[in-house]
Design a protein around this motif. Structure first.
Motif, PDB file in Angstrom:
ATOM      1  N   ALA A   1     -19.904  -2.106 -11.497  1.00 33.63           N
ATOM      2  CA  ALA A   1     -18.526  -2.635 -10.904  1.00 33.63           C
ATOM      3  C   ALA A   1     -17.575  -1.729 -11.257  1.00 33.63           C
ATOM      4  O   ALA A   1     -16.666  -1.424 -10.605  1.00 33.63           O
ATOM      5  N   ARG A   2     -17.566  -1.279 -12.714  1.00 33.56           N
ATOM      6  CA  ARG A   2     -16.584  -0.139 -13.279  1.00 33.56           C
ATOM      7  C   ARG A   2     -16.729   1.112 -12.697  1.00 33.56           C
ATOM      8  O   ARG A   2     -15.736   1.701 -12.202  1.00 33.56           O
ATOM      9  N   LEU A   3     -18.126   1.631 -12.190  1.00 37.26           N
ATOM     10  CA  LEU A   3     -18.125   2.855 -11.532  1.00 37.26           C
ATOM     11  C   LEU A   3     -17.448   2.814 -10.181  1.00 37.26           C
ATOM     12  O   LEU A   3     -16.897   3.781  -9.633  1.00 37.26           O
ATOM     13  N   HIS A   4     -17.821   1.707  -9.421  1.00 38.81           N
ATOM     14  CA  HIS A   4     -17.020   1.632  -8.275  1.00 38.81           C
ATOM     15  C   HIS A   4     -15.606   1.612  -8.189  1.00 38.81           C
ATOM     16  O   HIS A   4     -14.881   1.998  -7.357  1.00 38.81           O
ATOM     17  N   GLU A   5     -15.152   1.185  -9.205  1.00 38.25           N
ATOM     18  CA  GLU A   5     -13.558   0.851  -9.309  1.00 38.25           C
ATOM     19  C   GLU A   5     -12.934   2.250  -9.678  1.00 38.25           C
ATOM     20  O   GLU A   5     -12.117   2.604  -9.043  1.00 38.25           O
ATOM     21  N   LEU A   6     -13.702   2.962 -10.420  1.00 38.64           N
ATOM     22  CA  LEU A   6     -13.216   4.509 -10.979  1.00 38.64           C
ATOM     23  C   LEU A   6     -13.175   5.385  -9.553  1.00 38.64           C
ATOM     24  O   LEU A   6     -12.553   6.066  -9.251  1.00 38.64           O
ATOM     25  N   GLU A   7     -14.335   5.307  -8.835  1.00 41.53           N
ATOM     26  CA  GLU A   7     -14.886   6.087  -7.805  1.00 41.53           C
ATOM     27  C   GLU A   7     -13.601   5.947  -6.710  1.00 41.53           C
ATOM     28  O   GLU A   7     -13.110   6.546  -5.927  1.00 41.53           O
ATOM     29  N   SER A   8     -13.246   4.475  -6.381  1.00 42.28           N
ATOM     30  CA  SER A   8     -12.217   4.002  -5.485  1.00 42.28           C
ATOM     31  C   SER A   8     -10.871   4.663  -5.853  1.00 42.28           C
ATOM     32  O   SER A   8     -10.223   5.276  -5.369  1.00 42.28           O
ATOM     33  N   ARG A   9     -10.477   4.667  -7.301  1.00 46.95           N
ATOM     34  CA  ARG A   9      -9.224   5.036  -7.652  1.00 46.95           C
ATOM     35  C   ARG A   9      -9.301   6.707  -7.523  1.00 46.95           C
ATOM     36  O   ARG A   9      -8.147   7.296  -7.281  1.00 46.95           O
ATOM     37  N   TYR A  10     -10.385   7.358  -7.778  1.00 51.21           N
ATOM     38  CA  TYR A  10     -10.307   8.734  -7.635  1.00 51.21           C
ATOM     39  C   TYR A  10     -10.157   9.034  -6.155  1.00 51.21           C
ATOM     40  O   TYR A  10      -9.333   9.951  -5.856  1.00 51.21           O
ATOM     41  N   LYS A  11     -10.754   8.464  -5.277  1.00 53.59           N
ATOM     42  CA  LYS A  11     -10.575   8.536  -4.030  1.00 53.59           C
ATOM     43  C   LYS A  11      -9.228   8.519  -3.426  1.00 53.59           C
ATOM     44  O   LYS A  11      -8.525   9.243  -2.820  1.00 53.59           O
ATOM     45  N   GLU A  12      -8.324   7.414  -3.999  1.00 50.43           N
ATOM     46  CA  GLU A  12      -7.001   7.014  -3.776  1.00 50.43           C
ATOM     47  C   GLU A  12      -6.429   8.367  -4.330  1.00 50.43           C
ATOM     48  O   GLU A  12      -5.224   8.767  -3.601  1.00 50.43           O
ATOM     49  N   GLU A  13      -6.268   8.836  -5.568  1.00 50.13           N
ATOM     50  CA  GLU A  13      -5.558   9.805  -5.907  1.00 50.13           C
ATOM     51  C   GLU A  13      -5.835  11.127  -5.114  1.00 50.13           C
ATOM     52  O   GLU A  13      -4.663  11.783  -4.974  1.00 50.13           O
ATOM     53  N   ARG A  14      -6.935  11.659  -4.717  1.00 46.21           N
ATOM     54  CA  ARG A  14      -7.317  12.587  -3.956  1.00 46.21           C
ATOM     55  C   ARG A  14      -6.617  12.298  -2.464  1.00 46.21           C
ATOM     56  O   ARG A  14      -5.759  13.453  -2.085  1.00 46.21           O
ATOM     57  N   LEU A  15      -6.414  11.443  -1.913  1.00 45.90           N
ATOM     58  CA  LEU A  15      -5.556  11.129  -0.867  1.00 45.90           C
ATOM     59  C   LEU A  15      -4.085  11.297  -0.988  1.00 45.90           C
ATOM     60  O   LEU A  15      -3.189  11.845  -0.115  1.00 45.90           O
ATOM     61  N   ASP A  16      -3.636  10.702  -2.146  1.00 45.05           N
ATOM     62  CA  ASP A  16      -2.288  10.795  -2.664  1.00 45.05           C
ATOM     63  C   ASP A  16      -1.903  12.413  -2.683  1.00 45.05           C
ATOM     64  O   ASP A  16      -0.755  12.693  -2.162  1.00 45.05           O
ATOM     65  N   GLU A  17      -2.709  13.202  -3.320  1.00 46.71           N
ATOM     66  CA  GLU A  17      -2.534  14.572  -3.577  1.00 46.71           C
ATOM     67  C   GLU A  17      -2.475  15.417  -2.111  1.00 46.71           C
ATOM     68  O   GLU A  17      -1.654  16.407  -2.047  1.00 46.71           O
ATOM     69  N   LYS A  18      -3.391  14.785  -1.175  1.00 48.08           N
ATOM     70  CA  LYS A  18      -3.150  15.566   0.043  1.00 48.08           C
ATOM     71  C   LYS A  18      -2.086  15.375   0.963  1.00 48.08           C
ATOM     72  O   LYS A  18      -1.849  16.071   1.733  1.00 48.08           O
ATOM     73  N   SER A  19      -1.579  14.039   0.643  1.00 47.30           N
ATOM     74  CA  SER A  19      -0.427  13.646   1.477  1.00 47.30           C
ATOM     75  C   SER A  19       0.888  14.238   0.746  1.00 47.30           C
ATOM     76  O   SER A  19       1.883  13.988   1.438  1.00 47.30           O
TER      77      SER A  19
END
Length: 598
Positions: free
Chosen positions: A580-598
């Motif tokens: 569960a924690r792994l999926h949470e960190l993967e989701s946050r990592y993906k979110e930050e990458r999208l923030d940086e691209k935008s």
């Protein structure tokens, strides 16, 4: 050289109320300079000069004319009415336009704060009420900035200094709550920076950095509190959020800044117009930031003074310290960094003096920790053994010449420096001198003899580094027992247990701290180290994952959790938790990458 002859018909257009006529000219220039000149002509015309820009012009005009509502700061100042600078609209605090905008043509129009905010591609965190960042978004932005700062070698990860700075901030924050100052209650987090310059700075979300040079330059705790209160005033009044939002609304000012760069590149015969554009934009941003700051500093002064007086500090300390900085700026030594980033004016200092005179007199109490932290900072801002030796000599000379403001603090600095030089017996002897002077000073003031976190933690650290194991663990345990709320005492106890390879005790203590303060990477690191020593690989991987996540090292954090998940000995419930924690960190990592691209 190729000569380009262009025969242009006479063109008449009006820009900023001035008629421009372009007559047939003979242009002999390189194509790059020719394009730069055309771009300059296009940029110098304000919105509305050309028919195709009218739509955008109306939109920009609407943005420039929109203003945020005034901030609600609780009760009125009980000492004096705030002095509103002339470049702030009457009746409005918190909306700063500075001097008349050279680009918008409007007095007090909001202009760009800092060009790098655009060029750094900060994540889009959304808008809060009144067109500013929400407190949650501001905190998130501040945490992102802090990740980068913690990687800087000059970031001072010293718990004694951090604990003390945050204890002063806690008193000031309590005063803000009691006086209902600001509608924003951030969790203030103060930290020190290894830098001899006299400066302090506030970041989004309540993070405040303090240079060691500032701590050393102050002469009383009230002077230090006056600067911290000023910086907290910027945070409570949300100046940073407003500056960021204002910068987003001033697109044309940014374009005009590009014009300066283009012209500079042409006039300097630069072959790199891109660099010239960046230089021009930065020059405009610096000028605009100064005009913004002069207005914001008045309100930060007002709030900082209320916090200073409300927390029981000397109300004259702000006048004394800022006046000393102002005098220093007139000397041959140059302008202090704090005076450059926080412009001092005669009007500001006069306002502080007037408020101090109106404030009721109180006998301020100075915490004993102030002197020890100040002496510690004198050594921490040095980098080499030679510099440590020189500072020890200066501290000793002050004692011998009877010029030391605090004799016990000087002996503490000598002991700390000798420890850094690995002269442990001398350090222990100097610390004994410090304790004797400290007890004498306390008795002179009529208070019972007592100790200090700085003294007890340093005693344990000297014994630990000297290899006196039994003494070290006894002193470290005693320090934590005497000062249970001191992060420095807890940190020293855990480090001592790790040094003595008492991993089970260190793991239990570190586990307790991660539950109490999960936002501190140090506790997770200690938990990982203790778990590795005791053979608990699962806890080691999970602790390292949390440490990396707090530092923004998402791939490393995810890797640690995958290693934990793939362990053959992992149980069913532990596997579900890790997954569960792994999926949470993967989701946050993906979110930050999208923030940086935008």
């Amino acid at each position: 050289m190729i000569t380009i002859t262009l025969y242009l018909p006479a063109i008449l257009f009006r820009a900023a109320g001035v008629d421009f006529r372009l007559r047939p000219i003979d242009l002999a220039m390189r194509p790059k300079r020719f394009l730069a000149a055309l771009l300059s002509v296009a940029l110098i015309a304000p919105p509305g000069a050309f028919p195709q820009s009218r739509g955008n012009s109306s939109l920009l005009s609407l943005n420039a004319q929109s203003a945020e509502p005034p901030l609600v700061s609780g009760p009125t100042d009980i000492y004096a009415d705030p002095i509103v600078p002339p470049d702030i609209a009457q009746g409005v605090f918190g909306v700063y336009g500075g001097a008349q905008s050279r680009f918008s043509g409007q007095s007090g129009a909001n202009t760009s704060w800092r060009a790098p905010l655009v060029t750094q591609q900060l994540p889009d965190l959304g808008n809060g009420g009144a067109g500013s960042l929400t407190p949650q978004a501001e905190r998130k932005l501040g945490e992102r900035v802090m990740r980068e700062l913690r990687r800087d070698p000059d970031y001072l990860d010293d718990w004694l200094v951090r604990d003390y700075l945050n204890s002063v901030a806690a008193k000031l924050a309590a005063a803000a709550n009691a006086l209902y100052i600001g509608g924003y209650r951030p969790d203030f987090d103060l930290f020190a920076v290894r830098d001899a310059q006299i400066n302090a700075f506030s970041l989004p979300g309540g993070f405040i950095g303090v240079n060691t040079g500032l701590i050393v330059t102050t002469q009383t705790e009230s002077e230090l509190a006056s600067v911290l209160g000023h910086e907290m005033g910027h945070v409570l009044q949300r100046h940073i959020s407003r500056m960021i939002t204002t910068g987003e609304r001033s697109g044309y000012a940014a374009l005009a800044a590009v014009l300066f760069g283009v012209l500079a590149g042409v006039l300097a015969h630069s072959g790199d117009l891109g660099s010239a554009i960046a230089i021009g934009g930065q020059a405009y941003a610096v000028d605009n930031q100064l005009r913004f700051s002069r207005s914001a500093e008045h309100e930060a002064d007002r709030v900082g003074f209320l916090l200073l007086a409300g927390a029981g500090y000397d109300p004259y300390a702000m006048t004394t310290f800022f006046g000393r900085l102002d005098r220093a700026s007139m000397s041959d030594a140059g302008v202090p960094a704090y005076a450059r980033t926080h412009p001092l004016t005669g009007e500001r200092i006069a306002d502080m003096e007037d408020r101090a005179r109106r404030a009721p007199y109180r006998q301020p109490h100075q915490a004993s920790e102030y002197g020890f932290v100040r002496a510690r900072s004198r050594l921490l801002q040095e980098h080499s053994s030679g510099e440590y030796t020189d500072e020890i000599s200066r501290l000793r000379s002050e004692i011998e010449d009877r010029t030391a403001v605090n004799v016990a603090a000087n002996w503490y600095g000598i002991a700390f420096g000798q420890m850094l030089l690995e002269r442990y017996d001398e350090a222990a002897a100097s610390l004994a001198q410090c304790r004797a002077a400290f007890v004498t000073g306390e008795q002179t003031e009529g208070e019972p003899a007592r100790s200090s976190p700085s003294l007890d933690v340093l005693a344990a650290d000297i014994a630990r580094r000297a290899g006196r194991d039994d003494e070290a663990v006894r002193l470290a345990g005693f320090a934590q027992q005497r000062w249970p709320q001191s992060n420095a005492a807890i940190d020293m106890h855990i480090r001592t247990l790790l040094t003595l390879r008492r991993f089970a005790e260190a793991q239990a203590l570190a586990q307790k701290e991660t539950l109490a303060h999960p936002d501190q990477p140090a506790w997770w690191l200690y938990l990982a180290q203790a778990s590795a020593g005791s053979g608990d690989a699962l806890t080691q991987h999970r602790a390292m994952a949390e440490k990396f996540a707090l530092e923004g090292a998402w791939p490393s954090a995810i890797r640690q959790l995958k290693d934990a998940r793939d362990m053959k000995t992992i149980g069913y419930y532990d596997l579900a938790t890790v997954d569960a924690r792994l999926h949470e960190l993967e989701s946050r990592y993906k979110e930050e990458r999208l923030d940086e691209k935008s």
